[in-house]
Motif scaffolding. Sequence first.
Motif, PDB file in Angstrom:
ATOM      1  N   LYS A 139      -4.111  15.470  -0.136  1.00  0.00           N
ATOM      2  CA  LYS A 139      -4.379  15.740   1.282  1.00  0.00           C
ATOM      3  C   LYS A 139      -3.747  14.673   2.164  1.00  0.00           C
ATOM      4  CE  LYS A 139      -8.696  18.155   0.407  1.00  0.00           C
ATOM      5  NZ  LYS A 139     -10.122  18.211   0.688  1.00  0.00           N
ATOM      6  N   VAL A 140      -3.779  13.431   1.696  1.00  0.00           N
ATOM      7  CA  VAL A 140      -3.155  12.340   2.447  1.00  0.00           C
ATOM      8  C   VAL A 140      -1.648  12.581   2.523  1.00  0.00           C
ATOM      9  CG1 VAL A 140      -2.641   9.860   2.414  1.00  0.00           C
ATOM     10  CG2 VAL A 140      -4.949  10.661   1.904  1.00  0.00           C
ATOM     11  N   LYS A 141      -1.073  12.988   1.413  1.00  0.00           N
ATOM     12  CA  LYS A 141       0.375  13.213   1.374  1.00  0.00           C
ATOM     13  C   LYS A 141       0.769  14.406   2.255  1.00  0.00           C
ATOM     14  CE  LYS A 141       4.275  12.601  -1.414  1.00  0.00           C
ATOM     15  NZ  LYS A 141       4.798  12.043  -2.593  1.00  0.00           N
ATOM     16  N   GLU A 142      -0.088  15.413   2.365  1.00  0.00           N
ATOM     17  CA  GLU A 142       0.187  16.532   3.270  1.00  0.00           C
ATOM     18  C   GLU A 142       0.243  16.054   4.714  1.00  0.00           C
ATOM     19  OE1 GLU A 142      -2.658  19.687   2.854  1.00  0.00           O
ATOM     20  OE2 GLU A 142      -2.268  19.888   0.713  1.00  0.00           O
ATOM     21  N   GLN A 143      -0.656  15.154   5.067  1.00  0.00           N
ATOM     22  CA  GLN A 143      -0.731  14.640   6.438  1.00  0.00           C
ATOM     23  C   GLN A 143       0.386  13.650   6.731  1.00  0.00           C
ATOM     24  OE1 GLN A 143      -2.948  15.534   8.846  1.00  0.00           O
ATOM     25  NE2 GLN A 143      -2.011  14.145  10.318  1.00  0.00           N
ATOM     26  N   TRP A 144       0.639  12.736   5.803  1.00  0.00           N
ATOM     27  CA  TRP A 144       1.628  11.676   5.999  1.00  0.00           C
ATOM     28  C   TRP A 144       2.633  11.747   4.849  1.00  0.00           C
ATOM     29  CZ3 TRP A 144      -3.690  10.376   6.606  1.00  0.00           C
ATOM     30  CH2 TRP A 144      -4.080  10.208   7.933  1.00  0.00           C
ATOM     31  N   GLY A 145       3.565  12.668   4.970  1.00  0.00           N
ATOM     32  CA  GLY A 145       4.529  12.962   3.907  1.00  0.00           C
ATOM     33  C   GLY A 145       5.509  11.852   3.583  1.00  0.00           C
ATOM     34  N   LYS A 146       5.640  10.874   4.477  1.00  0.00           N
ATOM     35  CA  LYS A 146       6.557   9.772   4.195  1.00  0.00           C
ATOM     36  C   LYS A 146       5.976   8.773   3.200  1.00  0.00           C
ATOM     37  CE  LYS A 146       9.071   9.779   8.581  1.00  0.00           C
ATOM     38  NZ  LYS A 146       9.430   8.978   9.773  1.00  0.00           N
ATOM     39  N   LEU A 147       4.679   8.886   2.914  1.00  0.00           N
ATOM     40  CA  LEU A 147       4.071   8.003   1.922  1.00  0.00           C
ATOM     41  C   LEU A 147       4.472   8.479   0.528  1.00  0.00           C
ATOM     42  CD1 LEU A 147       0.454   7.601   3.355  1.00  0.00           C
ATOM     43  CD2 LEU A 147       2.391   6.054   3.615  1.00  0.00           C
ATOM     44  N   THR A 148       4.900   7.552  -0.292  1.00  0.00           N
ATOM     45  CA  THR A 148       5.341   7.894  -1.646  1.00  0.00           C
ATOM     46  C   THR A 148       4.155   7.896  -2.605  1.00  0.00           C
ATOM     47  OG1 THR A 148       5.732   5.604  -2.285  1.00  0.00           O
ATOM     48  CG2 THR A 148       7.561   6.762  -1.190  1.00  0.00           C
ATOM     49  N   ASP A 149       4.376   8.432  -3.795  1.00  0.00           N
ATOM     50  CA  ASP A 149       3.340   8.394  -4.824  1.00  0.00           C
ATOM     51  C   ASP A 149       2.990   6.948  -5.175  1.00  0.00           C
ATOM     52  OD1 ASP A 149       3.078  11.159  -4.990  1.00  0.00           O
ATOM     53  OD2 ASP A 149       4.617  11.329  -6.533  1.00  0.00           O
ATOM     54  N   ASP A 150       4.001   6.086  -5.199  1.00  0.00           N
ATOM     55  CA  ASP A 150       3.744   4.669  -5.465  1.00  0.00           C
ATOM     56  C   ASP A 150       2.875   4.058  -4.366  1.00  0.00           C
ATOM     57  OD1 ASP A 150       5.142   4.666  -7.843  1.00  0.00           O
ATOM     58  OD2 ASP A 150       6.994   3.899  -6.959  1.00  0.00           O
ATOM     59  N   ASP A 151       3.161   4.415  -3.111  1.00  0.00           N
ATOM     60  CA  ASP A 151       2.327   3.942  -2.000  1.00  0.00           C
ATOM     61  C   ASP A 151       0.882   4.357  -2.223  1.00  0.00           C
ATOM     62  OD1 ASP A 151       4.525   2.906  -0.591  1.00  0.00           O
ATOM     63  OD2 ASP A 151       4.736   4.697   0.668  1.00  0.00           O
ATOM     64  N   LEU A 152       0.682   5.618  -2.551  1.00  0.00           N
ATOM     65  CA  LEU A 152      -0.668   6.147  -2.718  1.00  0.00           C
ATOM     66  C   LEU A 152      -1.386   5.487  -3.886  1.00  0.00           C
ATOM     67  CD1 LEU A 152       0.062   9.895  -1.994  1.00  0.00           C
ATOM     68  CD2 LEU A 152      -0.962   8.219  -0.449  1.00  0.00           C
ATOM     69  N   ASP A 153      -0.660   5.204  -4.959  1.00  0.00           N
ATOM     70  CA  ASP A 153      -1.264   4.504  -6.094  1.00  0.00           C
ATOM     71  C   ASP A 153      -1.674   3.090  -5.692  1.00  0.00           C
ATOM     72  OD1 ASP A 153      -0.968   6.711  -7.723  1.00  0.00           O
ATOM     73  OD2 ASP A 153       0.890   5.986  -8.645  1.00  0.00           O
ATOM     74  N   GLN A 154      -0.834   2.443  -4.905  1.00  0.00           N
ATOM     75  CA  GLN A 154      -1.113   1.084  -4.450  1.00  0.00           C
ATOM     76  C   GLN A 154      -2.295   1.048  -3.479  1.00  0.00           C
ATOM     77  OE1 GLN A 154       1.958  -0.723  -1.987  1.00  0.00           O
ATOM     78  NE2 GLN A 154       1.749  -2.625  -3.147  1.00  0.00           N
ATOM     79  N   ILE A 155      -2.394   2.042  -2.625  1.00  0.00           N
ATOM     80  CA  ILE A 155      -3.476   2.120  -1.638  1.00  0.00           C
ATOM     81  C   ILE A 155      -4.827   2.258  -2.333  1.00  0.00           C
ATOM     82  CG2 ILE A 155      -4.468   3.594   0.165  1.00  0.00           C
ATOM     83  CD1 ILE A 155      -1.471   4.205   0.951  1.00  0.00           C
ATOM     84  N   ALA A 156      -4.879   3.103  -3.340  1.00  0.00           N
ATOM     85  CA  ALA A 156      -6.085   3.296  -4.171  1.00  0.00           C
ATOM     86  C   ALA A 156      -7.342   3.550  -3.345  1.00  0.00           C
ATOM     87  CB  ALA A 156      -6.285   2.102  -5.099  1.00  0.00           C
ATOM     88  N   GLY A 157      -7.204   4.248  -2.237  1.00  0.00           N
ATOM     89  CA  GLY A 157      -8.361   4.634  -1.444  1.00  0.00           C
ATOM     90  C   GLY A 157      -8.808   3.631  -0.408  1.00  0.00           C
ATOM     91  N   GLU A 188      -3.829   2.459   6.287  1.00  0.00           N
ATOM     92  CA  GLU A 188      -3.376   2.260   7.665  1.00  0.00           C
ATOM     93  C   GLU A 188      -2.115   1.408   7.707  1.00  0.00           C
ATOM     94  OE1 GLU A 188      -6.707   0.744   9.892  1.00  0.00           O
ATOM     95  OE2 GLU A 188      -7.779   2.651   9.772  1.00  0.00           O
ATOM     96  N   GLY A 189      -2.064   0.364   6.894  1.00  0.00           N
ATOM     97  CA  GLY A 189      -0.884  -0.501   6.856  1.00  0.00           C
ATOM     98  C   GLY A 189       0.360   0.246   6.410  1.00  0.00           C
ATOM     99  N   LYS A 190       0.228   1.075   5.388  1.00  0.00           N
ATOM    100  CA  LYS A 190       1.383   1.835   4.891  1.00  0.00           C
ATOM    101  C   LYS A 190       1.845   2.873   5.909  1.00  0.00           C
ATOM    102  CE  LYS A 190       2.478   0.138   0.947  1.00  0.00           C
ATOM    103  NZ  LYS A 190       3.777  -0.507   0.761  1.00  0.00           N
ATOM    104  N   ILE A 191       0.896   3.499   6.609  1.00  0.00           N
ATOM    105  CA  ILE A 191       1.281   4.463   7.639  1.00  0.00           C
ATOM    106  C   ILE A 191       2.040   3.739   8.742  1.00  0.00           C
ATOM    107  CG2 ILE A 191       0.408   6.028   9.426  1.00  0.00           C
ATOM    108  CD1 ILE A 191      -1.948   6.631   7.467  1.00  0.00           C
ATOM    109  N   GLN A 192       1.553   2.574   9.155  1.00  0.00           N
ATOM    110  CA  GLN A 192       2.254   1.786  10.171  1.00  0.00           C
ATOM    111  C   GLN A 192       3.670   1.463   9.710  1.00  0.00           C
ATOM    112  OE1 GLN A 192      -1.030  -1.298  10.825  1.00  0.00           O
ATOM    113  NE2 GLN A 192       0.233  -1.447  12.656  1.00  0.00           N
ATOM    114  N   GLU A 193       3.789   1.036   8.471  1.00  0.00           N
ATOM    115  CA  GLU A 193       5.079   0.638   7.915  1.00  0.00           C
ATOM    116  C   GLU A 193       6.056   1.819   7.855  1.00  0.00           C
ATOM    117  OE1 GLU A 193       6.479  -0.645   3.488  1.00  0.00           O
ATOM    118  OE2 GLU A 193       4.667  -1.617   4.247  1.00  0.00           O
ATOM    119  N   ARG A 194       5.592   2.946   7.350  1.00  0.00           N
ATOM    120  CA  ARG A 194       6.482   4.103   7.155  1.00  0.00           C
ATOM    121  C   ARG A 194       6.832   4.828   8.449  1.00  0.00           C
ATOM    122  NH1 ARG A 194       7.966   2.259   2.869  1.00  0.00           N
ATOM    123  NH2 ARG A 194       6.972   2.733   0.904  1.00  0.00           N
TER     124      ARG A 194
END
Length: 67
Positions: A16-34, A40-46
């Motif tokens: 669901k996060v990836k649907e909303q913010w498609g520029k986030l990679t799978d690696d980003d999402l693994d690193q975020i871990a919820g 928020e930091g990754k969304i700002q960055e991307r």
Amino acid sequence: MDWNRVEGNWKQVKGKVKEQWGKLTDDDLDQIAGRRDQLEGKIQERYGIEKDRVRREVDDWYGRQAL
């Protein structure tokens, strides 16, 4: 808001996060871990948008989720 629900269900929520913010990679999402601050930091960055706007977008997104 109880962000702990997102953290606890992160594997299911990642899609669901990836649907909303498609520029986030799978690696980003693994690193975020919820963790909200990491998300928020990754969304700002991307997307190059300011912190307050990111916080509002995450709040809006969270409010639409049925967790």
